[in-house]
Scaffold this active site. Structure first.
Site, PDB file in Angstrom:
ATOM      1  N   HIS A 218       7.318 -42.687  -3.991  1.00  0.00           N
ATOM      2  CA  HIS A 218       6.640 -41.349  -4.870  1.00  0.00           C
ATOM      3  C   HIS A 218       6.985 -41.451  -6.211  1.00  0.00           C
ATOM      4  CE1 HIS A 218       6.127 -38.760  -1.062  1.00  0.00           C
ATOM      5  NE2 HIS A 218       5.268 -39.829  -1.139  1.00  0.00           N
TER       6      HIS A 218
ATOM      7  N   ASP B 241       3.807 -47.101   7.627  1.00  0.00           N
ATOM      8  CA  ASP B 241       3.905 -46.433   6.284  1.00  0.00           C
ATOM      9  C   ASP B 241       5.034 -47.072   5.260  1.00  0.00           C
ATOM     10  OD1 ASP B 241       3.420 -44.386   4.488  1.00  0.00           O
ATOM     11  OD2 ASP B 241       4.288 -42.508   5.731  1.00  0.00           O
TER      12      ASP B 241
ATOM     13  N   GLU C 296      -2.375 -36.984   3.890  1.00  0.00           N
ATOM     14  CA  GLU C 296      -0.981 -37.010   4.476  1.00  0.00           C
ATOM     15  C   GLU C 296      -0.036 -36.308   3.474  1.00  0.00           C
ATOM     16  OE1 GLU C 296       3.217 -38.817   4.988  1.00  0.00           O
ATOM     17  OE2 GLU C 296       1.867 -38.856   3.095  1.00  0.00           O
ATOM     18  N   GLU C 297      -0.217 -36.745   2.461  1.00  0.00           N
ATOM     19  CA  GLU C 297       0.728 -36.147   1.251  1.00  0.00           C
ATOM     20  C   GLU C 297       0.703 -34.720   0.945  1.00  0.00           C
ATOM     21  OE1 GLU C 297       2.938 -38.064   0.331  1.00  0.00           O
ATOM     22  OE2 GLU C 297       2.169 -40.271   0.085  1.00  0.00           O
TER      23      GLU C 297
ATOM     24  N   ASP D  86       2.305 -46.849  -0.006  1.00  0.00           N
ATOM     25  CA  ASP D  86       2.079 -45.377   0.624  1.00  0.00           C
ATOM     26  C   ASP D  86       0.560 -44.806   0.475  1.00  0.00           C
ATOM     27  OD1 ASP D  86       2.920 -42.833   1.500  1.00  0.00           O
ATOM     28  OD2 ASP D  86       3.899 -42.339  -0.346  1.00  0.00           O
TER      29      ASP D  86
HETATM   30 ZN   LIG Z   1       4.250 -40.606   0.404  1.00  0.00          ZN
END
Ligand SMILES: [Zn+2]
Length: 370
Positions: A332, A244, A197-198, A147
């Protein structure tokens, strides 16, 4: 839906009248078995400890921290030293985030392009291969191997692998006097390594996709020179292929969008053929891309929130390569690190995406005797 014609590039346009407004043009053509066999991956490039493409990215890469700068330097130095002829630009923006108060956090998207040498600004169409290089702020020390350190490393591999083939293709076309002016002749590749992105706190429309939102908005309003084939850089994206959460064993990636299902089928065919030829190392219970035969009435409207959103809402055709479910027990969490990757799966994805890119560019034309 008919989707490909065997065509000498430049001589035939294969027109895809996709449903509603989308009209894509491509010269997508299958590679031979022998060419697939030549697509190899250097294990050292994806070693999780030393050098190569991946290891330098297996650090926290939070925007506004030293890890972000280290990741940027790795990506930029890769192109500077290994692909110096690629055109590299950074698209910069800043934003406040719910975690950082009034401070303007910097975001920088890396854009790496190679297009035919005869194309003028606004003339090339780009197969656009995308991953995000930032990592999530929490939990502290989060690495984000899937990620999206691995997807970034895969795209560096693709760029380097196709580079000499693209150059040969362009040289041969010049020798044949095929100097552009059609969509298949003017195909290029751009790699987007996106930042921010996060979410910093919790995913919302404004706390997420910082880099992608800035880039899509800028490209929608940046005008190419008058009389250009494509009015804006956004229109130059022939397909937005977003990787991703890749790198753990046994991923299953659905086909999310009916409009680009033909491209999904192309990649699924590549996977199947490479597996049958014994070219892939992993032994998953089912294909990475198991939905090639998905019926048209089975596509829902629910996709996954990711960097394609600011682009797809502006009409950009998208192929989203993200597993469903997300990597279980990994996503995550602190487990999303180098140790939880499956090296065979990582290398297999690198081969599959490389082969897909070569098929997109109709590189079989380079191997006429095969
Ligand atoms: Zn992520």
């Amino acid at each position: 839906m008919p989707r490909q014609l065997a065509a000498s590039w430049g001589h035939v346009l294969s027109l895809l009248a996709l449903q509603f407004l989308v009209v894509a043009v491509t010269a997508y053509g299958a590679l031979s078995d022998d060419v697939l066999r030549n697509i190899t991956v250097n294990e050292a490039d994806f070693d999780i400890h030393n050098g190569g493409l991946l290891a330098p990215l297996l650090i926290p890469r939070v925007p506004g921290t030293p890890g972000q700068a280290k990741a940027q330097e790795h990506l930029a130095s890769f192109f500077r030293t290994q692909l110096p002829k690629w055109n590299i630009t950074w698209q910069n923006s800043t934003a406040t985030t719910p975690a950082t108060g009034t401070k303007q956090v910097p975001f920088a998207n890396l854009i790496a392009r190679k297009e035919p040498p005869w194309t003028k600004p606004g003339q090339a169409n780009y197969l656009t291969l995308v991953a995000h290089y930032d990592s999530k702020m929490k939990p502290d020390g989060f690495i984000g191997a899937t990620d999206s350190a691995v997807p970034c490393a895969i795209l560096l591999h693709v760029a380097r692998f196709i580079d000499e083939y693209m150059t040969r293709m362009h040289d041969e076309m010049i020798a044949l006097g095929e100097l552009g002016g059609t969509v298949p002749m003017d195909m290029g590749v751009q790699i987007l390594l996106l930042d921010g992105e996060e979410a910093f706190v919790a995913w919302t429309a404004t706390d997420s996709l910082y880099g992608a939102r800035s880039l899509a908005a800028e490209w929608e309003t940046s005008m190419n020179p008058a009389m250009s084939i494509y009015k804006t850089p956004l229109e130059q994206i022939s397909m937005f292929v977003l990787l991703d959460l890749l790198g753990t064993a046994g991923p299953t990636v659905p086909s999310y969008f009916q409009t680009t299902h033909w491209a999904y089928q192309g990649m699924a065919s590549v996977e199947k053929r490479m597996r049958n030829l014994g070219l892939l190392e992993s032994t998953p219970a089912q294909s990475f891309l198991p939905e090639a035969d998905k019926g048209p009435n089975l596509f829902g409207s629910a996709g996954v929130q990711d960097d394609h959103i600011p682009f797809i809402t502006r009409g950009v055709p998208t192929l989203h390569l993200i597993p469903s479910p997300f990597p279980v027990g990994i996503w995550h969490t602190m487990n999303d690190d180098g140790a939880h990757l499956d090296p065979a799966t990582v290398r297999d994805w690198a081969k599959i995406v490389t082969a897909f890119t070569m098929e997109w560019l109709d590189m079989m034309e380079l191997f006429p005797e095969q």
